[in-house]
Design a protein around this motif. Structure first.
Motif, PDB file in Angstrom:
ATOM      1  N   ALA A   1       0.841  -1.201   0.000  1.00  0.00           N
ATOM      2  CA  ALA A   1       0.000   0.000   0.000  1.00  0.00           C
ATOM      3  C   ALA A   1       0.874   1.248   0.000  1.00  0.00           C
ATOM      4  O   ALA A   1       1.943   1.268   0.618  1.00  0.00           O
ATOM      5  N   LEU A   2       0.410   2.260  -0.710  1.00  0.00           N
ATOM      6  CA  LEU A   2       1.057   3.580  -0.698  1.00  0.00           C
ATOM      7  C   LEU A   2       0.011   4.601  -0.288  1.00  0.00           C
ATOM      8  O   LEU A   2      -1.072   4.666  -0.889  1.00  0.00           O
ATOM      9  N   ALA A   3       0.324   5.382   0.742  1.00  0.00           N
ATOM     10  CA  ALA A   3      -0.563   6.472   1.168  1.00  0.00           C
ATOM     11  C   ALA A   3      -0.036   7.786   0.607  1.00  0.00           C
ATOM     12  O   ALA A   3       1.174   8.019   0.581  1.00  0.00           O
ATOM     13  N   ILE A   4      -0.962   8.639   0.144  1.00  0.00           N
ATOM     14  CA  ILE A   4      -0.602   9.926  -0.475  1.00  0.00           C
ATOM     15  C   ILE A   4      -1.361  11.056   0.189  1.00  0.00           C
ATOM     16  O   ILE A   4      -2.584  11.024   0.257  1.00  0.00           O
ATOM     17  N   ASP A   5      -0.647  12.064   0.671  1.00  0.00           N
ATOM     18  CA  ASP A   5      -1.266  13.342   1.054  1.00  0.00           C
ATOM     19  C   ASP A   5      -0.282  14.431   0.649  1.00  0.00           C
ATOM     20  O   ASP A   5       0.517  14.902   1.453  1.00  0.00           O
ATOM     21  N   VAL A   6      -0.351  14.796  -0.622  1.00  0.00           N
ATOM     22  CA  VAL A   6       0.633  15.719  -1.201  1.00  0.00           C
ATOM     23  C   VAL A   6       0.674  17.033  -0.420  1.00  0.00           C
ATOM     24  O   VAL A   6       1.754  17.574  -0.167  1.00  0.00           O
ATOM     25  N   LEU A   7      -0.494  17.546  -0.035  1.00  0.00           N
ATOM     26  CA  LEU A   7      -0.568  18.827   0.704  1.00  0.00           C
ATOM     27  C   LEU A   7      -1.148  18.588   2.086  1.00  0.00           C
ATOM     28  O   LEU A   7      -2.326  18.693   2.272  1.00  0.00           O
ATOM     29  N   ARG A   8      -0.320  18.260   3.101  1.00  0.00           N
ATOM     30  CA  ARG A   8       1.101  18.234   3.028  1.00  0.00           C
ATOM     31  C   ARG A   8       1.727  17.047   3.768  1.00  0.00           C
ATOM     32  O   ARG A   8       2.940  16.949   3.859  1.00  0.00           O
ATOM     33  N   ALA A   9       0.909  16.155   4.330  1.00  0.00           N
ATOM     34  CA  ALA A   9       1.458  15.188   5.296  1.00  0.00           C
ATOM     35  C   ALA A   9       2.535  14.270   4.725  1.00  0.00           C
ATOM     36  O   ALA A   9       3.582  14.074   5.350  1.00  0.00           O
ATOM     37  N   THR A  10       2.291  13.678   3.538  1.00  0.00           N
ATOM     38  CA  THR A  10       3.319  12.749   3.058  1.00  0.00           C
ATOM     39  C   THR A  10       4.511  13.504   2.464  1.00  0.00           C
ATOM     40  O   THR A  10       5.638  13.006   2.501  1.00  0.00           O
ATOM     41  N   SER A  11       4.282  14.719   1.969  1.00  0.00           N
ATOM     42  CA  SER A  11       5.419  15.550   1.547  1.00  0.00           C
ATOM     43  C   SER A  11       6.274  15.899   2.759  1.00  0.00           C
ATOM     44  O   SER A  11       7.517  15.902   2.682  1.00  0.00           O
ATOM     45  N   ALA A  12       5.630  16.191   3.889  1.00  0.00           N
ATOM     46  CA  ALA A  12       6.367  16.477   5.123  1.00  0.00           C
ATOM     47  C   ALA A  12       7.106  15.226   5.597  1.00  0.00           C
ATOM     48  O   ALA A  12       8.248  15.315   6.079  1.00  0.00           O
TER      49      ALA A  12
ATOM     50  N   SER B   1      -1.026   1.120   6.635  1.00  0.00           N
ATOM     51  CA  SER B   1      -0.159   0.247   7.434  1.00  0.00           C
ATOM     52  C   SER B   1      -0.814  -1.091   7.743  1.00  0.00           C
ATOM     53  O   SER B   1      -0.161  -1.985   8.303  1.00  0.00           O
ATOM     54  N   GLY B   2      -2.056  -1.275   7.353  1.00  0.00           N
ATOM     55  CA  GLY B   2      -2.696  -2.584   7.467  1.00  0.00           C
ATOM     56  C   GLY B   2      -2.360  -3.533   6.325  1.00  0.00           C
ATOM     57  O   GLY B   2      -2.769  -4.695   6.334  1.00  0.00           O
ATOM     58  N   ALA B   3      -1.622  -3.071   5.334  1.00  0.00           N
ATOM     59  CA  ALA B   3      -1.250  -3.916   4.186  1.00  0.00           C
ATOM     60  C   ALA B   3       0.003  -4.738   4.514  1.00  0.00           C
ATOM     61  O   ALA B   3       0.622  -4.555   5.565  1.00  0.00           O
ATOM     62  N   ALA B   4       0.377  -5.641   3.601  1.00  0.00           N
ATOM     63  CA  ALA B   4       1.564  -6.474   3.818  1.00  0.00           C
ATOM     64  C   ALA B   4       2.830  -5.622   3.896  1.00  0.00           C
ATOM     65  O   ALA B   4       3.773  -5.937   4.621  1.00  0.00           O
ATOM     66  N   ALA B   5       2.857  -4.536   3.117  1.00  0.00           N
ATOM     67  CA  ALA B   5       3.945  -3.556   3.196  1.00  0.00           C
ATOM     68  C   ALA B   5       3.307  -2.201   2.920  1.00  0.00           C
ATOM     69  O   ALA B   5       2.335  -2.108   2.160  1.00  0.00           O
ATOM     70  N   ALA B   6       3.824  -1.157   3.549  1.00  0.00           N
ATOM     71  CA  ALA B   6       3.227   0.177   3.376  1.00  0.00           C
ATOM     72  C   ALA B   6       4.318   1.218   3.248  1.00  0.00           C
ATOM     73  O   ALA B   6       5.312   1.197   3.977  1.00  0.00           O
ATOM     74  N   GLY B   7       4.124   2.133   2.312  1.00  0.00           N
ATOM     75  CA  GLY B   7       5.047   3.238   2.131  1.00  0.00           C
ATOM     76  C   GLY B   7       4.276   4.529   1.926  1.00  0.00           C
ATOM     77  O   GLY B   7       3.061   4.512   1.746  1.00  0.00           O
ATOM     78  N   LEU B   8       5.003   5.642   1.982  1.00  0.00           N
ATOM     79  CA  LEU B   8       4.380   6.956   1.792  1.00  0.00           C
ATOM     80  C   LEU B   8       4.888   7.574   0.495  1.00  0.00           C
ATOM     81  O   LEU B   8       6.095   7.570   0.229  1.00  0.00           O
ATOM     82  N   ALA B   9       3.941   8.089  -0.268  1.00  0.00           N
ATOM     83  CA  ALA B   9       4.293   8.712  -1.537  1.00  0.00           C
ATOM     84  C   ALA B   9       3.804  10.148  -1.575  1.00  0.00           C
ATOM     85  O   ALA B   9       2.752  10.486  -1.035  1.00  0.00           O
TER      86      ALA B   9
END
Lengths: 253, 253
Positions: free
Chosen positions: B22-33, B113-121
């Motif tokens: 899984a990839l979580a995205i919040d460009v403005l602004r959490a994942t950019s931060a 973070s409930g997925a097998a692997a999780a990252g932030l984009a």
């Protein structure tokens, strides 16, 4: 047929209008209100830039003119109507001229009226608007009014449904904007209820107590009337599902 | 590879996570931060639901924990940092744990973070995030944080750029949401500057005086660090353009 979509007002200057049919969209709520006004038998609907221009028009046009408009979702002080579609009834606007100014919608309407032919589209008349544009036989440019300059999801979805109708009728060349709108139209077209939560502007209107308006505007094809630009205003034109434009629904001149 | 995109938080419950990356995205602004914090050498970043949970985590974790967060675009009172990427420097977060809570972003991070692997984009690390997800070798689900439950254009554009990367590497099956995001990614990907005016949330942040943050977040590929979930927090992982994940940039544990 070539189809172009301006996804937001920033793209209006690049939108080709010369020799084309233009459709302006402001689902929440200006073009939905315009469709409601035409369904209610208004004589014509004139879009103006601001409240001052609306007052000036009404003063020149005569006592029977209805002044309608809003800014930021709230009705304009001293005006006869806001821009809730529910306000446009046979009693309030039947056989009368409506002069309308809104935050986002009227700029798109005014821009569209620079094309060879111009009509107003909303979800409520989306198939009729597509049939009208097809019957006009020109290339088509679609202008999404957006929200204070930004893109509005529901306008782009409506544009995408128009693009789907137009491309369903033969070989069509889509601009990048039209292809993008088509994708969003396909995604949300079959589940318009989801737009009420997915669209920031729909949510803002709901928070302002205008959830009933949002629900009324996020319905497809409840009308077959298209407001079509003629002699300075948009006049009701009923477009039967045969694709042929037929006479105006009310007896107006 | 199958790729799914949840365009807005309302779609999180339907997003397949089991056995996926899984990839979580919040460009403005959490994942950019978060990307900025990882570039600045933070030890790890822990997402929590609210200010109370952040305080509780910081109290339990020790004096060196940095509390960061915002609500509605404004920093949380009493916290060490807001969520402007510019605040996350080697001085403020280097080798320290950051606990973060934001209006929209942390919910997407927690869901991922409930997925097998999780990252932030984010846009700032979009290619690195795609390379990381490819190297993980699973089907991918992308969660767009949106804005207060609504769709955020910049998140969907970022998702579309991820989808383009992922589908460029072989046979890929796209969900309807992924195909829709891909269209928006294609449209705005080459002209990210346009997002600043087209995105309602970007415009709102700019009106709040945060235009510099908006400009900083609407840049592609200024970092090759991906915050990757491990043992309760997201830890920096640098992903070289060879596609191989390499060691963490800072010496942490």
């Amino acid at each position: 047929m070539r189809v172009h979509v301006a996804l937001s007002p920033a793209e209006f200057p690049e939108a080709p209008l010369s020799g084309r049919t233009a459709l302006a969209i402001d689902v929440l709520r200006a073009t939905s209100a315009a469709v409601a006004a035409c369904e209610a038998g208004c004589h014509r609907l004139v879009a103006v830039a601001d409240a001052e221009a609306a007052e000036a028009f009404a003063a020149a046009d005569g006592a029977d003119t209805v002044r309608a408009g809003e800014r930021g979702g709230e009705p304009l002080t001293g005006f006869d109507l806001g821009n809730s579609p529910a306000e446009f009834t046979a009693e309030s606007v039947g056989r009368r001229t409506v002069v309308l100014t809104t935050t986002n919608g009227t700029a798109a309407m005014l821009a569209a009226s620079g094309a060879a032919a111009a009509g107003l589209a909303a979800l409520t008349n989306v198939s009729a608007a597509a049939r009208w544009a097809l019957a006009e036989g020109r290339d088509v440019s679609i202008l999404c009014a957006g929200d204070s300059g930004a893109l509005s999801l529901e306008d782009v979805v409506c544009a995408g449904l128009l693009v789907a109708h137009l491309s369903g009728s033969g070989v069509t060349t889509l601009s990048e904007g039209a292809a993008t709108a088509l994708a969003l139209g396909r995604y949300y077209g079959g589940r318009l209820d989801r737009l009420a939560e997915a669209s920031p502007w729909a949510r803002r209107l709901a928070r302002q107590g205008r959830g009933a308006d949002v629900a009324a505007c996020l319905r497809a094809d409840v009308s077959d009337v298209v407001p079509v630009f003629a002699a300075g205003g948009f006049v009701p034109q009923r477009v039967a599902s045969s694709g042929l434009a037929v006479a105006r629904p009310e007896g107006g001149s």
